[in-house]
Motif scaffolding. Structure first.
Motif, PDB file in Angstrom:
ATOM      1  N   THR A  11       0.816  -1.225   0.000  1.00  0.00           N
ATOM      2  CA  THR A  11       0.000   0.000   0.000  1.00  0.00           C
ATOM      3  C   THR A  11       0.848   1.273   0.000  1.00  0.00           C
ATOM      4  O   THR A  11       0.339   2.354   0.288  1.00  0.00           O
ATOM      5  CB  THR A  11      -1.030   0.068   1.151  1.00  0.00           C
ATOM      6  OG1 THR A  11      -0.371   0.314   2.398  1.00  0.00           O
ATOM      7  CG2 THR A  11      -1.879  -1.190   1.225  1.00  0.00           C
ATOM      8  N   ALA A  13       2.327   4.661  -0.831  1.00  0.00           N
ATOM      9  CA  ALA A  13       1.671   5.780  -1.513  1.00  0.00           C
ATOM     10  C   ALA A  13       2.563   6.270  -2.653  1.00  0.00           C
ATOM     11  O   ALA A  13       3.483   7.057  -2.449  1.00  0.00           O
ATOM     12  CB  ALA A  13       1.387   6.906  -0.524  1.00  0.00           C
ATOM     13  N   MET A  52      -0.043   1.286  -3.523  1.00  0.00           N
ATOM     14  CA  MET A  52      -1.443   1.712  -3.523  1.00  0.00           C
ATOM     15  C   MET A  52      -1.979   1.822  -4.946  1.00  0.00           C
ATOM     16  O   MET A  52      -3.166   1.599  -5.204  1.00  0.00           O
ATOM     17  CB  MET A  52      -1.577   3.050  -2.786  1.00  0.00           C
ATOM     18  CG  MET A  52      -2.975   3.351  -2.304  1.00  0.00           C
ATOM     19  SD  MET A  52      -3.076   4.872  -1.302  1.00  0.00           S
ATOM     20  CE  MET A  52      -2.129   4.403   0.154  1.00  0.00           C
ATOM     21  N   ALA A  79       2.028   4.723   3.815  1.00  0.00           N
ATOM     22  CA  ALA A  79       1.334   3.485   3.475  1.00  0.00           C
ATOM     23  C   ALA A  79       0.263   3.259   4.535  1.00  0.00           C
ATOM     24  O   ALA A  79       0.316   3.836   5.624  1.00  0.00           O
ATOM     25  CB  ALA A  79       2.300   2.294   3.441  1.00  0.00           C
ATOM     26  N   ASN A  80      -0.694   2.391   4.216  1.00  0.00           N
ATOM     27  CA  ASN A  80      -1.750   2.074   5.182  1.00  0.00           C
ATOM     28  C   ASN A  80      -1.398   0.890   6.074  1.00  0.00           C
ATOM     29  O   ASN A  80      -2.221   0.457   6.876  1.00  0.00           O
ATOM     30  CB  ASN A  80      -3.053   1.746   4.438  1.00  0.00           C
ATOM     31  CG  ASN A  80      -3.629   2.945   3.721  1.00  0.00           C
ATOM     32  OD1 ASN A  80      -3.381   4.089   4.115  1.00  0.00           O
ATOM     33  ND2 ASN A  80      -4.378   2.706   2.657  1.00  0.00           N
ATOM     34  N   THR A  81      -0.179   0.369   5.925  1.00  0.00           N
ATOM     35  CA  THR A  81       0.184  -0.868   6.630  1.00  0.00           C
ATOM     36  C   THR A  81       1.306  -0.683   7.647  1.00  0.00           C
ATOM     37  O   THR A  81       1.912  -1.657   8.091  1.00  0.00           O
ATOM     38  CB  THR A  81       0.606  -1.936   5.597  1.00  0.00           C
ATOM     39  OG1 THR A  81       1.620  -1.381   4.731  1.00  0.00           O
ATOM     40  CG2 THR A  81      -0.576  -2.362   4.744  1.00  0.00           C
ATOM     41  N   TRP A  82       1.577   0.554   8.037  1.00  0.00           N
ATOM     42  CA  TRP A  82       2.687   0.799   8.947  1.00  0.00           C
ATOM     43  C   TRP A  82       2.477   0.197  10.336  1.00  0.00           C
ATOM     44  O   TRP A  82       3.446   0.007  11.089  1.00  0.00           O
ATOM     45  CB  TRP A  82       2.956   2.301   9.075  1.00  0.00           C
ATOM     46  CG  TRP A  82       3.940   2.807   8.062  1.00  0.00           C
ATOM     47  CD1 TRP A  82       3.701   3.619   6.998  1.00  0.00           C
ATOM     48  CD2 TRP A  82       5.349   2.515   8.019  1.00  0.00           C
ATOM     49  NE1 TRP A  82       4.853   3.856   6.291  1.00  0.00           N
ATOM     50  CE2 TRP A  82       5.881   3.190   6.897  1.00  0.00           C
ATOM     51  CE3 TRP A  82       6.196   1.755   8.810  1.00  0.00           C
ATOM     52  CZ2 TRP A  82       7.231   3.126   6.554  1.00  0.00           C
ATOM     53  CZ3 TRP A  82       7.539   1.688   8.473  1.00  0.00           C
ATOM     54  CH2 TRP A  82       8.050   2.373   7.363  1.00  0.00           C
ATOM     55  N   ASP A  83       1.242  -0.091  10.709  1.00  0.00           N
ATOM     56  CA  ASP A  83       1.006  -0.648  12.045  1.00  0.00           C
ATOM     57  C   ASP A  83       1.294  -2.143  12.122  1.00  0.00           C
ATOM     58  O   ASP A  83       1.205  -2.743  13.195  1.00  0.00           O
ATOM     59  CB  ASP A  83      -0.426  -0.367  12.512  1.00  0.00           C
ATOM     60  CG  ASP A  83      -1.474  -0.899  11.557  1.00  0.00           C
ATOM     61  OD1 ASP A  83      -1.097  -1.369  10.460  1.00  0.00           O
ATOM     62  OD2 ASP A  83      -2.673  -0.845  11.904  1.00  0.00           O
ATOM     63  N   CYS A 108       3.991  11.133   5.660  1.00  0.00           N
ATOM     64  CA  CYS A 108       2.647  10.592   5.873  1.00  0.00           C
ATOM     65  C   CYS A 108       2.656   9.502   6.953  1.00  0.00           C
ATOM     66  O   CYS A 108       3.103   9.741   8.056  1.00  0.00           O
ATOM     67  CB  CYS A 108       2.098  10.090   4.539  1.00  0.00           C
ATOM     68  SG  CYS A 108       0.346   9.672   4.528  1.00  0.00           S
ATOM     69  N   GLY A 109       2.172   8.324   6.651  1.00  0.00           N
ATOM     70  CA  GLY A 109       2.043   7.266   7.649  1.00  0.00           C
ATOM     71  C   GLY A 109       3.342   6.856   8.295  1.00  0.00           C
ATOM     72  O   GLY A 109       3.358   6.362   9.430  1.00  0.00           O
ATOM     73  N   PHE A 136      -3.060   8.195  15.609  1.00  0.00           N
ATOM     74  CA  PHE A 136      -2.496   6.947  15.101  1.00  0.00           C
ATOM     75  C   PHE A 136      -1.260   6.449  15.856  1.00  0.00           C
ATOM     76  O   PHE A 136      -0.786   5.347  15.579  1.00  0.00           O
ATOM     77  CB  PHE A 136      -2.155   7.108  13.617  1.00  0.00           C
ATOM     78  CG  PHE A 136      -3.366   7.217  12.742  1.00  0.00           C
ATOM     79  CD1 PHE A 136      -4.058   6.080  12.351  1.00  0.00           C
ATOM     80  CD2 PHE A 136      -3.833   8.452  12.333  1.00  0.00           C
ATOM     81  CE1 PHE A 136      -5.183   6.175  11.554  1.00  0.00           C
ATOM     82  CE2 PHE A 136      -4.960   8.563  11.527  1.00  0.00           C
ATOM     83  CZ  PHE A 136      -5.642   7.414  11.141  1.00  0.00           C
ATOM     84  N   SER A 162       1.183  14.035   3.767  1.00  0.00           N
ATOM     85  CA  SER A 162       0.928  13.344   2.501  1.00  0.00           C
ATOM     86  C   SER A 162       0.897  14.276   1.296  1.00  0.00           C
ATOM     87  O   SER A 162       1.129  13.840   0.169  1.00  0.00           O
ATOM     88  CB  SER A 162      -0.390  12.578   2.582  1.00  0.00           C
ATOM     89  OG  SER A 162      -1.461  13.461   2.826  1.00  0.00           O
TER      90      SER A 162
END
Length: 212
Positions: A11, A13, A52, A79-83, A108-109, A136, A162
């Motif tokens: 994901t 970016a 993404m 990215a949306n998967t950093w966690d 960003c993330g 977050f 972002s």
């Protein structure tokens, strides 16, 4: 020679990296005598990741291959998967690089991932707007060092939100010193405004005898 390590993860970016990776990899506007850089994608495994935008990227190397030195640069994209816990290793490596004086750049993330381990608690930084990091990053305690700007450079740490990818790229290029200052200003002015006079100034800055 600088080695630019670009961390890649699912994901990723795509739009956040375009300006900085294309300019550093191509060297098309580098000043006379500037060394070309080595740009490598790095990840936690050899498996391809999917951005993404649906692009597949096969990493060039693994986290353990990153050389910790003043000539290393780590770029951490959004990215949306950093966690995901599997990214803890690259955040630990980012800490090693920062401590060694190497440049670490997060957007960003990725800023949330740094914030969550306290890496932004005492450094000037930015992210996706006030309140984003609190939302977050449960471990975040750097509110007093937050600056509400698209991108913020604090010595060898450069962070961005972002929509700050262009200024982030400018600050990274400036830190590396690979453009003449007038070339960099014209480059940034052109890509941020689209006005033709800045394009011509950019081209002129590359002519012999036009360096600052």
């Amino acid at each position: 020679m600088f080695t630019i390590y670009v961390y890649v993860l699912d994901t990723l970016a795509d739009w956040e990296l375009g300006h900085v990776t294309s300019e550093l990899n191509s060297g098309r506007f580098f000043k006379k005598g500037a060394e070309r850089v080595s740009l490598k994608t790095v990840s936690y495994s050899n498996e391809p990741i999917t951005t993404m935008g649906g692009m597949k990227i096969v990493p060039d190397c693994l986290i353990d291959d990153i050389v910790v030195s003043g000539k290393s640069v780590l770029i951490l994209p959004g990215a949306n998967t950093w966690d995901d816990p599997k990214h803890c290793a690259i955040i630990e490596k980012a800490g090693e690089l920062l401590s060694s004086g190497a440049l670490v750049c997060a957007i960003c993330g990725a800023t949330a991932a740094l914030a969550n381990v306290g890496m932004l608690d005492t450094r000037l930084h930015t992210s996706n707007g006030p309140g984003f990091l609190e939302m977050f990053s449960p471990g975040y305690k750097g509110q007093n060092f937050y600056i509400d700007e698209p991108s913020v450079a604090d010595n060898n740490l450069i962070t961005a939100g972002s929509t700050g990818g262009l200024l982030w790229a400018k600050q990274i290029i400036e830190h590396l010193g690979v453009f003449e200052s007038n070339t960099l200003e014209s480059w940034y002015a052109y890509f941020s405004t689209g006005k033709p006079e800045h394009f011509f100034a950019l081209m002129q800055s590359l002519q012999p005898g036009k360096e600052n």
